[in-house]
Design an enzyme around this catalytic site. Structure first.
Site, mmCIF file in Angstrom:
data_model
loop_
_atom_site.group_PDB
_atom_site.id
_atom_site.type_symbol
_atom_site.label_atom_id
_atom_site.label_comp_id
_atom_site.label_asym_id
_atom_site.label_seq_id
_atom_site.Cartn_x
_atom_site.Cartn_y
_atom_site.Cartn_z
ATOM 1 C CE1 TYR A 1 -3.948 2.127 0.388
ATOM 2 C CE2 TYR A 1 -2.739 3.178 2.180
ATOM 3 C CZ TYR A 1 -3.808 3.158 1.297
ATOM 4 O OH TYR A 1 -4.719 4.179 1.311
ATOM 5 C CE LYS B 1 -3.797 5.003 -1.941
ATOM 6 N NZ LYS B 1 -4.803 5.525 -2.905
#
Length: 244
Positions: A149, A153
């Site tokens: 993750y 991002k």
């Protein structure tokens, strides 16, 4: 922002729940012609029944060809919010390649695909538009068990900067919003347990998690002409988490 969105056509991805749903509803309240895409068919049907003027379309962003077909069919927009995303939480030593591929496909590649289509139409129609990408505080710091993750991002932030650089000459602004934990319906279920939340809250100077409307306000500001000289930024909505 008063009356800015009236008559503006805005596309929001992942707008059938959570932060995306909050963005969709507030844009509608401010007079925008809102279109949202999601793979959550039942949620879209519920949204459509409550807000008949909001246009909805079902698409699984993991299917790149279908995504191109659906997004291209939706027409021209004044603004885009790339909100759709997935969070697969696995520690570094156990993270699966399949999890990496799915996360990058949804959080990064689909954003590229959709933004290209929308930006090209803005340019072809001389629209000085605005794009807002939903990133995360996870792009700026290390979070345990968030290896994939965090990486996705960070890619969103980098793409935001390059998009701002290359689309700026066409009058198109591109920015990102980087929230901390936000109390969506799912967020409340996950983070309501003190043993889960206390460690994270202790790192937030304001001493609490964020609410959906606080992210929505930041997104609408960056979309609007009130932010007419702001492009290429990553705006934390994190209660000071990244300041510590």
């Amino acid at each position: 922002m008063a009356n800015y969105f009236k008559g503006k056509r805005i596309l929001v991805t992942g707008g059938s729940q959570g932060i995306g749903l909050g963005i969709v509803k507030e844009l509608w309240r401010q007079g925008a012609n809102v279109v949202t895409v999601s793979n959550q068919q039942k949620n879209l049907e519920k949204l459509k029944s409550e807000y008949p003027l909001i246009e909805v379309a079902t698409v699984d962003l993991r299917d790149c060809n279908k995504t191109i077909e659906v997004i291209d069919s939706l027409g021209t927009f004044d603004g885009l919010v790339n909100n759709a995303g997935v969070a697969i939480i696995e520690p570094f030593l156990q993270c699966k390649f399949s999890s990496f591929d799915e996360t990058m496909l949804i959080n990064v590649k689909s954003m590229l695909i959709i933004s290209q289509i929308i930006a090209r139409k803005m340019i072809n129609n001389n629209i000085r538009g605005s794009i807002v990408n939903i990133s995360s505080q996870a792009s700026k710091c290390a979070l345990k068990d968030h290896i994939i993750y965090c990486a996705s991002k960070s890619a969103v932030d980098s793409m935001t900067r390059v998009m701002a650089l290359e689309l700026g000459p066409h009058g198109i602004r591109v920015n990102a919003v980087n929230p901390t934990v936000i109390m969506t319906e799912m967020g409340r279920k996950i983070w309501s347990e003190p043993t889960m939340s206390n460690s994270m809250i202790s790192k937030i100077p304001l001493g609490r998690f964020g609410e959906v409307h606080e992210v929505v306000n930041a997104v609408l500001f960056l979309l609007s002409n009130d932010a007419s000289m702001i492009s290429g930024v990553q705006l934390p909505v994190d209660g000071g988490f990244l300041a510590t």
